[in-house]
Design a protein around this motif. Structure first.
Motif, mmCIF file in Angstrom:
data_model
loop_
_atom_site.group_PDB
_atom_site.id
_atom_site.type_symbol
_atom_site.label_atom_id
_atom_site.label_comp_id
_atom_site.label_asym_id
_atom_site.label_seq_id
_atom_site.Cartn_x
_atom_site.Cartn_y
_atom_site.Cartn_z
ATOM 1 N N LEU A 175 -52.376 -62.587 -10.235
ATOM 2 C CA LEU A 175 -51.650 -63.857 -10.221
ATOM 3 C C LEU A 175 -50.293 -63.727 -10.909
ATOM 4 C CD1 LEU A 175 -54.606 -66.309 -10.882
ATOM 5 C CD2 LEU A 175 -53.268 -66.109 -8.762
ATOM 6 N N ALA A 176 -50.244 -62.980 -12.018
ATOM 7 C CA ALA A 176 -48.965 -62.749 -12.703
ATOM 8 C C ALA A 176 -48.039 -61.921 -11.819
ATOM 9 C CB ALA A 176 -49.202 -62.051 -14.038
ATOM 10 N N TYR A 177 -48.574 -60.914 -11.160
ATOM 11 C CA TYR A 177 -47.780 -60.073 -10.266
ATOM 12 C C TYR A 177 -47.217 -60.904 -9.108
ATOM 13 C CZ TYR A 177 -46.671 -56.798 -6.566
ATOM 14 O OH TYR A 177 -46.035 -56.130 -5.550
ATOM 15 N N SER A 178 -48.067 -61.712 -8.493
ATOM 16 C CA SER A 178 -47.637 -62.520 -7.366
ATOM 17 C C SER A 178 -46.515 -63.483 -7.774
ATOM 18 C CB SER A 178 -48.828 -63.293 -6.787
ATOM 19 O OG SER A 178 -48.478 -63.910 -5.577
ATOM 20 N N LYS A 179 -46.654 -64.075 -8.947
ATOM 21 C CA LYS A 179 -45.601 -64.973 -9.452
ATOM 22 C C LYS A 179 -44.313 -64.184 -9.674
ATOM 23 C CE LYS A 179 -44.802 -68.527 -12.941
ATOM 24 N NZ LYS A 179 -45.422 -69.292 -14.037
ATOM 25 N N TYR A 180 -44.428 -63.002 -10.222
ATOM 26 C CA TYR A 180 -43.272 -62.148 -10.503
ATOM 27 C C TYR A 180 -42.502 -61.793 -9.225
ATOM 28 C CZ TYR A 180 -40.634 -57.951 -11.751
ATOM 29 O OH TYR A 180 -39.636 -57.027 -11.898
ATOM 30 N N VAL A 181 -43.232 -61.562 -8.123
ATOM 31 C CA VAL A 181 -42.563 -61.201 -6.876
ATOM 32 C C VAL A 181 -42.233 -62.422 -6.011
ATOM 33 C CG1 VAL A 181 -43.461 -58.840 -6.827
ATOM 34 C CG2 VAL A 181 -44.729 -60.668 -5.662
ATOM 35 N N GLY A 182 -42.359 -63.615 -6.581
ATOM 36 C CA GLY A 182 -41.867 -64.812 -5.924
ATOM 37 C C GLY A 182 -42.868 -65.684 -5.204
ATOM 38 N N ASN A 183 -44.167 -65.438 -5.388
ATOM 39 C CA ASN A 183 -45.176 -66.280 -4.753
ATOM 40 C C ASN A 183 -46.126 -66.780 -5.834
ATOM 41 O OD1 ASN A 183 -46.702 -67.599 -2.838
ATOM 42 N ND2 ASN A 183 -47.846 -65.787 -2.232
ATOM 43 N N ASP A 184 -45.759 -67.893 -6.452
ATOM 44 C CA ASP A 184 -46.539 -68.460 -7.553
ATOM 45 C C ASP A 184 -47.786 -69.142 -7.005
ATOM 46 O OD1 ASP A 184 -47.559 -69.705 -9.780
ATOM 47 O OD2 ASP A 184 -45.764 -70.866 -10.225
ATOM 48 N N LEU A 185 -48.904 -68.469 -7.151
ATOM 49 C CA LEU A 185 -50.182 -69.010 -6.672
ATOM 50 C C LEU A 185 -50.954 -69.747 -7.763
ATOM 51 C CD1 LEU A 185 -51.400 -65.947 -4.571
ATOM 52 C CD2 LEU A 185 -50.443 -68.104 -3.713
ATOM 53 N N SER A 186 -50.468 -69.704 -9.000
ATOM 54 C CA SER A 186 -51.229 -70.294 -10.103
ATOM 55 C C SER A 186 -50.790 -71.713 -10.459
ATOM 56 C CB SER A 186 -51.161 -69.398 -11.338
ATOM 57 O OG SER A 186 -49.826 -69.129 -11.682
ATOM 58 N N THR A 187 -49.613 -72.116 -10.064
ATOM 59 C CA THR A 187 -49.125 -73.456 -10.395
ATOM 60 C C THR A 187 -49.543 -74.452 -9.315
ATOM 61 O OG1 THR A 187 -47.220 -72.530 -11.548
ATOM 62 C CG2 THR A 187 -47.060 -74.837 -10.884
ATOM 63 N N PRO A 188 -50.211 -75.543 -9.711
ATOM 64 C CA PRO A 188 -50.602 -76.558 -8.726
ATOM 65 C C PRO A 188 -49.376 -77.145 -8.017
ATOM 66 C CG PRO A 188 -51.757 -76.918 -10.798
ATOM 67 C CD PRO A 188 -50.701 -75.873 -11.066
ATOM 68 N N GLN A 189 -49.543 -77.425 -6.732
ATOM 69 C CA GLN A 189 -48.515 -78.070 -5.912
ATOM 70 C C GLN A 189 -49.170 -79.270 -5.223
ATOM 71 O OE1 GLN A 189 -45.272 -77.036 -5.770
ATOM 72 N NE2 GLN A 189 -45.750 -75.400 -7.213
ATOM 73 N N PRO A 190 -49.302 -80.393 -5.943
ATOM 74 C CA PRO A 190 -50.015 -81.551 -5.384
ATOM 75 C C PRO A 190 -49.456 -82.035 -4.050
ATOM 76 C CG PRO A 190 -49.540 -81.881 -7.717
ATOM 77 C CD PRO A 190 -48.815 -80.639 -7.299
ATOM 78 N N GLY A 191 -48.153 -81.920 -3.841
ATOM 79 C CA GLY A 191 -47.551 -82.355 -2.587
ATOM 80 C C GLY A 191 -48.053 -81.583 -1.382
ATOM 81 N N PHE A 192 -48.587 -80.392 -1.626
ATOM 82 C CA PHE A 192 -49.143 -79.569 -0.552
ATOM 83 C C PHE A 192 -50.663 -79.472 -0.658
ATOM 84 C CE2 PHE A 192 -44.786 -78.039 -1.091
ATOM 85 C CZ PHE A 192 -44.327 -78.122 0.222
ATOM 86 N N SER A 193 -51.257 -80.345 -1.479
ATOM 87 C CA SER A 193 -52.707 -80.320 -1.727
ATOM 88 C C SER A 193 -53.168 -78.937 -2.182
ATOM 89 C CB SER A 193 -53.480 -80.759 -0.476
ATOM 90 O OG SER A 193 -53.141 -82.075 -0.125
ATOM 91 N N PHE A 194 -52.338 -78.290 -3.005
ATOM 92 C CA PHE A 194 -52.659 -76.954 -3.512
ATOM 93 C C PHE A 194 -52.986 -77.064 -4.997
ATOM 94 C CE2 PHE A 194 -51.273 -72.844 -5.376
ATOM 95 C CZ PHE A 194 -52.194 -72.033 -4.750
ATOM 96 N N PRO A 195 -54.229 -76.731 -5.378
ATOM 97 C CA PRO A 195 -54.655 -76.932 -6.763
ATOM 98 C C PRO A 195 -54.156 -75.882 -7.747
ATOM 99 C CG PRO A 195 -56.411 -75.897 -5.527
ATOM 100 C CD PRO A 195 -55.295 -76.188 -4.544
ATOM 101 N N GLY A 196 -53.580 -74.796 -7.249
ATOM 102 C CA GLY A 196 -53.252 -73.670 -8.126
ATOM 103 C C GLY A 196 -54.502 -72.819 -8.295
#
Length: 123
Positions: free
Chosen positions: A52-73
């Motif tokens: 998850l840290a690696y993915s965020k580092y390369v520009g795809n933050d999968l750990s932060t919730p995005q409520p507007g996209f119904s994405f819980p993180g």
């Protein structure tokens, strides 16, 4: 778009990846795919803090919730249909997560070899 056949990398029926959080290109809980899925969300990966840290580092933050996209993180332990190219990139960088071969779609093999997927098979 018509779904590709639901077949896993071992040649069997594609098993579900995750219903909580709900994953997949179709948000059907499985790593089903079709020609329109340009990201090839086909690898059923088990998230780790390192990945998850690696993915965020390369520009795809999968750990932060995005409520507007119904994405819980995502958090460590969550299973997610990951883009095959991102998985291969993480493998090449030494931080690929484990995968469920039974829930990884056969289309992933267009990008990632079965040998590499087997290296990361869930124990």
């Amino acid at each position: 778009m018509k779904k590709d056949p639901s077949v896993n990398v071992l040649g069997g029926a594609l098993e579900p990846c995750s219903y909580a959080p709900l994953t997949g290109y179709y948000r059907d809980g499985a790593c089903n795919t079709c020609a329109a899925d340009h990201g090839s969300h086909t690898v059923c990966a088990v998230m780790t803090a390192e990945f998850l840290a690696y993915s965020k580092y390369v520009g795809n933050d999968l750990s932060t919730p995005q409520p507007g996209f119904s994405f819980p993180g995502l958090k460590p332990g969550d299973r997610w249909c990951l883009c095959a190219e991102r998985f291969l990139q993480a493998h090449d960088e030494g931080c690929a997560p484990d995968v469920s071969l039974e829930a990884t779609h056969q289309r992933a093999l267009e990008i990632v070899s079965l040998d590499i997927l087997k290296e990361h098979r869930c124990k």
